[in-house]
Design a protein around this motif. Structure first.
Motif, PDB file in Angstrom:
ATOM      1  N   PHE A  66       0.828  -1.288   0.018  1.00  0.00           N
ATOM      2  CA  PHE A  66      -0.028   0.123  -0.081  1.00  0.00           C
ATOM      3  C   PHE A  66       0.931   1.119  -0.003  1.00  0.00           C
ATOM      4  O   PHE A  66       0.288   2.473  -0.341  1.00  0.00           O
ATOM      5  CB  PHE A  66      -0.829   0.000   1.180  1.00  0.00           C
ATOM      6  N   SER A  67       2.124   1.090   0.193  1.00  0.00           N
ATOM      7  CA  SER A  67       3.089   2.081  -0.019  1.00  0.00           C
ATOM      8  C   SER A  67       4.606   1.712  -0.296  1.00  0.00           C
ATOM      9  O   SER A  67       4.672   0.573   0.036  1.00  0.00           O
ATOM     10  CB  SER A  67       3.182   3.093   1.284  1.00  0.00           C
ATOM     11  N   VAL A  68       5.112   2.686  -0.647  1.00  0.00           N
ATOM     12  CA  VAL A  68       6.770   2.152  -0.836  1.00  0.00           C
ATOM     13  C   VAL A  68       7.451   2.112   0.424  1.00  0.00           C
ATOM     14  O   VAL A  68       7.998   0.998   0.558  1.00  0.00           O
ATOM     15  CB  VAL A  68       7.434   3.392  -1.777  1.00  0.00           C
ATOM     16  N   PHE A  69       7.234   2.721   1.288  1.00  0.00           N
ATOM     17  CA  PHE A  69       7.546   2.488   2.743  1.00  0.00           C
ATOM     18  C   PHE A  69       7.274   0.926   3.161  1.00  0.00           C
ATOM     19  O   PHE A  69       8.017   0.429   3.719  1.00  0.00           O
ATOM     20  CB  PHE A  69       7.066   3.471   3.830  1.00  0.00           C
ATOM     21  N   ASP A  70       6.004   0.773   2.818  1.00  0.00           N
ATOM     22  CA  ASP A  70       5.648  -0.836   3.192  1.00  0.00           C
ATOM     23  C   ASP A  70       6.385  -1.574   2.806  1.00  0.00           C
ATOM     24  O   ASP A  70       6.714  -2.755   3.250  1.00  0.00           O
ATOM     25  CB  ASP A  70       4.139  -0.697   2.984  1.00  0.00           C
ATOM     26  N   SER A  91       8.985   7.604  -8.865  1.00  0.00           N
ATOM     27  CA  SER A  91       8.810   8.165 -10.172  1.00  0.00           C
ATOM     28  C   SER A  91      10.268   8.141 -10.828  1.00  0.00           C
ATOM     29  O   SER A  91      10.144   8.349 -12.049  1.00  0.00           O
ATOM     30  CB  SER A  91       8.565   9.718 -10.085  1.00  0.00           C
ATOM     31  N   LEU A  92      11.447   7.802 -10.374  1.00  0.00           N
ATOM     32  CA  LEU A  92      12.563   7.734 -11.071  1.00  0.00           C
ATOM     33  C   LEU A  92      12.834   6.323 -11.804  1.00  0.00           C
ATOM     34  O   LEU A  92      12.080   5.513 -11.613  1.00  0.00           O
ATOM     35  CB  LEU A  92      13.901   7.639  -9.760  1.00  0.00           C
ATOM     36  N   SER A  93      13.700   6.393 -12.423  1.00  0.00           N
ATOM     37  CA  SER A  93      13.990   5.225 -13.407  1.00  0.00           C
ATOM     38  C   SER A  93      14.474   4.099 -12.500  1.00  0.00           C
ATOM     39  O   SER A  93      14.791   4.205 -11.265  1.00  0.00           O
ATOM     40  CB  SER A  93      15.311   5.633 -14.521  1.00  0.00           C
ATOM     41  N   ASP A  94      14.613   2.902 -12.825  1.00  0.00           N
ATOM     42  CA  ASP A  94      14.932   1.774 -12.210  1.00  0.00           C
ATOM     43  C   ASP A  94      16.269   1.933 -11.575  1.00  0.00           C
ATOM     44  O   ASP A  94      16.524   1.872 -10.378  1.00  0.00           O
ATOM     45  CB  ASP A  94      14.938   0.346 -13.253  1.00  0.00           C
ATOM     46  N   GLN A  95      17.287   2.490 -12.517  1.00  0.00           N
ATOM     47  CA  GLN A  95      18.888   2.460 -12.065  1.00  0.00           C
ATOM     48  C   GLN A  95      18.785   3.577 -10.837  1.00  0.00           C
ATOM     49  O   GLN A  95      19.642   3.520  -9.969  1.00  0.00           O
ATOM     50  CB  GLN A  95      19.685   2.894 -13.255  1.00  0.00           C
ATOM     51  N   GLU A  96      18.024   4.697 -11.186  1.00  0.00           N
ATOM     52  CA  GLU A  96      18.017   5.765 -10.294  1.00  0.00           C
ATOM     53  C   GLU A  96      17.557   5.687  -8.984  1.00  0.00           C
ATOM     54  O   GLU A  96      17.867   5.823  -7.958  1.00  0.00           O
ATOM     55  CB  GLU A  96      17.449   7.144 -10.733  1.00  0.00           C
ATOM     56  N   ALA A  97      16.197   4.744  -9.259  1.00  0.00           N
ATOM     57  CA  ALA A  97      15.590   4.257  -7.710  1.00  0.00           C
ATOM     58  C   ALA A  97      16.474   3.316  -7.080  1.00  0.00           C
ATOM     59  O   ALA A  97      16.241   3.448  -5.759  1.00  0.00           O
ATOM     60  CB  ALA A  97      14.378   3.630  -8.094  1.00  0.00           C
ATOM     61  N   LEU A  98      16.899   2.312  -7.675  1.00  0.00           N
ATOM     62  CA  LEU A  98      18.020   1.460  -7.284  1.00  0.00           C
ATOM     63  C   LEU A  98      19.151   2.109  -6.337  1.00  0.00           C
ATOM     64  O   LEU A  98      19.450   1.757  -5.313  1.00  0.00           O
ATOM     65  CB  LEU A  98      18.451   0.390  -8.140  1.00  0.00           C
ATOM     66  N   GLN A  99      19.681   3.064  -6.963  1.00  0.00           N
ATOM     67  CA  GLN A  99      20.985   3.735  -6.524  1.00  0.00           C
ATOM     68  C   GLN A  99      20.316   4.637  -5.271  1.00  0.00           C
ATOM     69  O   GLN A  99      21.088   4.497  -4.060  1.00  0.00           O
ATOM     70  CB  GLN A  99      21.456   4.775  -7.725  1.00  0.00           C
ATOM     71  N   GLN A 100      19.362   5.084  -5.241  1.00  0.00           N
ATOM     72  CA  GLN A 100      18.976   6.109  -4.259  1.00  0.00           C
ATOM     73  C   GLN A 100      18.728   4.781  -2.900  1.00  0.00           C
ATOM     74  O   GLN A 100      18.898   5.204  -1.842  1.00  0.00           O
ATOM     75  CB  GLN A 100      17.501   6.721  -4.496  1.00  0.00           C
ATOM     76  N   LEU A 101      17.886   3.973  -3.185  1.00  0.00           N
ATOM     77  CA  LEU A 101      17.689   2.965  -2.120  1.00  0.00           C
ATOM     78  C   LEU A 101      18.884   2.161  -1.717  1.00  0.00           C
ATOM     79  O   LEU A 101      18.916   2.065  -0.381  1.00  0.00           O
ATOM     80  CB  LEU A 101      16.804   2.014  -2.699  1.00  0.00           C
ATOM     81  N   MET A 102      19.652   1.937  -2.479  1.00  0.00           N
ATOM     82  CA  MET A 102      20.892   1.110  -1.832  1.00  0.00           C
ATOM     83  C   MET A 102      21.851   1.959  -1.177  1.00  0.00           C
ATOM     84  O   MET A 102      22.824   1.609  -0.474  1.00  0.00           O
ATOM     85  CB  MET A 102      21.535   0.433  -3.024  1.00  0.00           C
ATOM     86  N   ILE A 152      12.443   9.995   6.707  1.00  0.00           N
ATOM     87  CA  ILE A 152      11.376  10.476   5.913  1.00  0.00           C
ATOM     88  C   ILE A 152      10.679  11.506   6.720  1.00  0.00           C
ATOM     89  O   ILE A 152       9.957  12.564   6.377  1.00  0.00           O
ATOM     90  CB  ILE A 152      10.335   9.167   5.919  1.00  0.00           C
ATOM     91  N   VAL A 153      10.549  11.447   8.092  1.00  0.00           N
ATOM     92  CA  VAL A 153       9.793  12.395   9.037  1.00  0.00           C
ATOM     93  C   VAL A 153      10.687  13.670   8.929  1.00  0.00           C
ATOM     94  O   VAL A 153       9.801  14.705   8.934  1.00  0.00           O
ATOM     95  CB  VAL A 153       9.830  11.755  10.442  1.00  0.00           C
ATOM     96  N   GLU A 154      11.818  13.519   8.689  1.00  0.00           N
ATOM     97  CA  GLU A 154      12.723  14.976   8.734  1.00  0.00           C
ATOM     98  C   GLU A 154      12.734  15.444   7.501  1.00  0.00           C
ATOM     99  O   GLU A 154      13.483  16.508   7.094  1.00  0.00           O
ATOM    100  CB  GLU A 154      14.058  14.637   9.241  1.00  0.00           C
ATOM    101  N   GLY A 155      12.086  14.921   6.701  1.00  0.00           N
ATOM    102  CA  GLY A 155      11.702  15.435   5.094  1.00  0.00           C
ATOM    103  C   GLY A 155      13.261  15.026   4.264  1.00  0.00           C
ATOM    104  O   GLY A 155      13.405  15.645   3.262  1.00  0.00           O
ATOM    105  N   LYS A 156      14.175  14.350   4.580  1.00  0.00           N
ATOM    106  CA  LYS A 156      15.548  14.051   4.019  1.00  0.00           C
ATOM    107  C   LYS A 156      15.181  12.712   2.921  1.00  0.00           C
ATOM    108  O   LYS A 156      15.913  12.595   2.091  1.00  0.00           O
ATOM    109  CB  LYS A 156      16.422  13.623   4.985  1.00  0.00           C
ATOM    110  N   LEU A 157      14.092  12.135   2.999  1.00  0.00           N
ATOM    111  CA  LEU A 157      14.013  10.945   2.071  1.00  0.00           C
ATOM    112  C   LEU A 157      12.428  10.917   1.940  1.00  0.00           C
ATOM    113  O   LEU A 157      11.452  11.077   2.607  1.00  0.00           O
ATOM    114  CB  LEU A 157      14.216   9.794   2.770  1.00  0.00           C
ATOM    115  N   ASN A 158      12.244  10.983   0.289  1.00  0.00           N
ATOM    116  CA  ASN A 158      10.847  10.906   0.090  1.00  0.00           C
ATOM    117  C   ASN A 158      10.484   9.459  -0.918  1.00  0.00           C
ATOM    118  O   ASN A 158      10.965   9.550  -2.169  1.00  0.00           O
ATOM    119  CB  ASN A 158      10.535  12.117  -1.016  1.00  0.00           C
ATOM    120  N   LEU A 159      10.178   8.709  -0.366  1.00  0.00           N
ATOM    121  CA  LEU A 159      10.221   7.242  -0.996  1.00  0.00           C
ATOM    122  C   LEU A 159       8.895   7.292  -2.305  1.00  0.00           C
ATOM    123  O   LEU A 159       9.112   6.638  -3.098  1.00  0.00           O
ATOM    124  CB  LEU A 159       9.762   6.399   0.060  1.00  0.00           C
ATOM    125  N   GLU A 160       7.853   8.245  -1.898  1.00  0.00           N
ATOM    126  CA  GLU A 160       7.067   8.213  -3.015  1.00  0.00           C
ATOM    127  C   GLU A 160       7.464   8.756  -4.229  1.00  0.00           C
ATOM    128  O   GLU A 160       7.279   8.442  -5.395  1.00  0.00           O
ATOM    129  CB  GLU A 160       5.679   8.664  -2.499  1.00  0.00           C
TER     130      GLU A 160
END
Length: 333
Positions: free
Chosen positions: A148-152, A239-250, A227-235
């Motif tokens: 139900f969310s990316v955080f989930d 919207s990023l490309s696969d590679q960009e999203a992977l890089q940010q998560l890793m 997330i609470v401090e506004g430093k990370l927005n998973l939603e």
């Protein structure tokens, strides 16, 4: 990649609950007409994965979960009509203040169960493959679910790292029971999935007592704090490309490639991704194809290359095959 709408489910901020309850109703029911073929029972099992899942509950006919919309808890029940229309009936229980709540929950349910996903190209592709055709016919109507969310999705991935799926879901149950909010009416067996604001101020020992190791506890808390401090927005990350999203998560503490790809598949709806290094799915693939010898990442990728861009859909079918063999699905022999 379709544009990701703003997610009001489990939002961290909202208006005054007391003000909204002044003109609230206690329940609402509406119908959703999914893109066919669609089977709610199969798709629920692909979402919940194991019978012990207390967050995504299923009694054989009705799915049940507690969601938070703009700080208010709502219990939803979802069932599918057995008539020709195959329409899905959604009932919301809780103080519904305006049409935005109903709209947000409708959108969340449609996304979670892949109701707007058209798999016609996948079915045509599989019909031409002697191995895929019988597998896909067996589970026709399965849609690719998403959390139900990316955080989930990300927290699910962290909990299940290097554990059996059953043990990972036990950890998630404990997390919900200790840090989620109860269903309207206080049902002791139904809780929301915790939000970032529910976990940001935890001490690692609180999660350690639930069975999380220190590395997982630290990752969950630090991600929630960011997330609470506004430093990370998973939603926004969705919207990023696969590679960009992977890089940010890793770049996040405790997130490796498997967890990142698992989040892309199950939290962002990237149906072409078969998470690298998923031992359960890899073992299922090996058994199904009757392969012998070592089945490492390179060999797995060679096998999956023939079925691009449907890796994630193959992943869900491997999960369903395992559930079917374990006797959890109501399918004819």
């Amino acid at each position: 990649m379709p544009r990701t709408p703003r997610n009001r489910i489990a939002a961290d901020k909202g208006g005054s609950p007391d003000a909204r309850q002044a003109h609230a109703s206690d329940s609402a029911t509406f119908l959703i007409h999914p893109v066919l073929p669609f089977r709610l029972d199969l798709t629920v099992w692909a979402l919940r994965r194991r019978p012990g899942n207390l967050i995504d509950q299923w009694d054989g006919e009705t799915y049940r979960r507690v969601l938070i919309v703009d700080e208010m808890p709502f219990e939803i029940t979802v069932a599918q009509n057995v008539n020709r229309s195959r329409a899905v009936r959604v009932t919301i229980h809780g103080k519904i203040s305006d049409s935005r709540t109903k709209k947000a929950i409708r959108q969340a349910v449609e996304n979670a169960f892949g109701m707007r996903v058209d798999l016609s190209s996948f079915y045509r592709f599989c019909a031409r493959d002697s191995r895929l055709a019988p597998l896909v016919r067996r589970f026709e109507g399965l849609k690719p679910p998403r959390f139900f969310s990316v955080f989930d999705g990300l927290i699910n991935g962290i909990a299940c790292q290097q554990l059996s799926l059953s043990l990972g879901i036990q950890l998630l149950n404990r997390l919900a029971q200790n840090f989620g909010r109860p269903a309207p009416g206080g049902d002791p067996l139904a809780y929301t999935f915790p939000r970032p604001c529910d976990l940001a101020h935890c001490h690692p020992m609180e999660l350690r007592r639930l069975g999380f190791n220190f590395r997982k506890a630290r990752a969950i808390i630090e991600i929630s704090q960011a997330i609470v401090e506004g430093k990370l927005n998973l939603e926004k990350c969705a919207s990023l490309s696969d590679q960009e999203a992977l890089q940010q998560l890793m770049e996040l503490h405790g997130i490796g490639r498997w967890t990142a790809e698992y989040t892309l598949l199950r939290g962002m709806g990237r149906w072409h991704i078969f998470p690298e290094g998923d031992q359960g799915a890899r073992n299922g693939l090996k058994r199904w194809l009757h392969l012998h010898g070592a089945f490492d990442t390179k060999r797995e990728q060679r096998v999956l290359a023939a079925w691009e861009p449907f890796g994630g859909l193959i992943y869900f079918h491997m999960l369903m095959k395992g559930l079917d063999e374990a006797g959890h699905l109501a399918l004819d022999p």
